[in-house]
Design an enzyme around this catalytic site. Structure first.
Site, PDB file in Angstrom:
ATOM      1  CG  ASP A  20       9.070   1.208   1.673  1.00 43.95           C
ATOM      2  OD1 ASP A  20       9.313   0.143   2.277  1.00 43.95           O
ATOM      3  OD2 ASP A  20       8.023   1.415   1.033  1.00 43.95           O
ATOM      4  CG  ASP A  74       2.400   4.747   1.817  1.00 44.71           C
ATOM      5  OD1 ASP A  74       1.264   4.347   1.504  1.00 44.71           O
ATOM      6  OD2 ASP A  74       3.357   3.985   2.052  1.00 44.71           O
ATOM      7  NE  ARG A 127      -2.412   3.603  -0.916  1.00 43.30           N
ATOM      8  CZ  ARG A 127      -2.939   3.183   0.192  1.00 43.30           C
ATOM      9  NH1 ARG A 127      -3.546   4.024   0.965  1.00 43.30           N
ATOM     10  NH2 ARG A 127      -2.892   1.910   0.528  1.00 43.30           N
ATOM     11  CB  CYS A 128       3.866   1.938  -0.769  1.00 42.73           C
ATOM     12  SG  CYS A 128       5.338   0.934  -0.824  1.00 42.73           S
ATOM     13  N   PRO A 129       4.730   2.345  -4.031  1.00 39.63           N
ATOM     14  CG  PRO A 129       6.093   1.505  -5.788  1.00 39.63           C
ATOM     15  CD  PRO A 129       4.637   1.612  -5.311  1.00 39.63           C
TER      16      PRO A 129
END
Length: 75
Positions: free
Chosen positions: A45, A39, A12-14
């Site tokens: 990003d 993700d 998952r982010c980040p």
């Protein structure tokens, strides 16, 4: 064919972005890194980070919720 592959699927982010940065730091200029992520934030990003770096986004694709990036390591 990429010199290295980073499978960030399920992260998952980040984390996909952070792992991409770490991998690029360990590479030599001119090498290609393939990143695979699931993700959706990665689609935003990773290209945003690359725009602020010396690295180049060679290819970006999305299929069935899987995001794939090919990045040329900059100097």
């Amino acid at each position: 064919m990429a010199d290295r592959t980073l499978d960030a699927s399920g992260l998952r982010c980040p984390m996909p972005l952070l792992k991409t940065k770490l991998e690029l730091n360990a590479m030599s200029p001119g090498e290609d890194l393939e990143v695979i992520a699931t993700d959706a934030g990665s689609a935003r990003d990773i290209p945003a980070f690359l725009n602020l770096s010396s690295h180049t986004l060679v290819e970006s694709t999305e299929a069935n919720g899987e995001y794939r990036f090919v990045i040329k390591c900059g100097g």
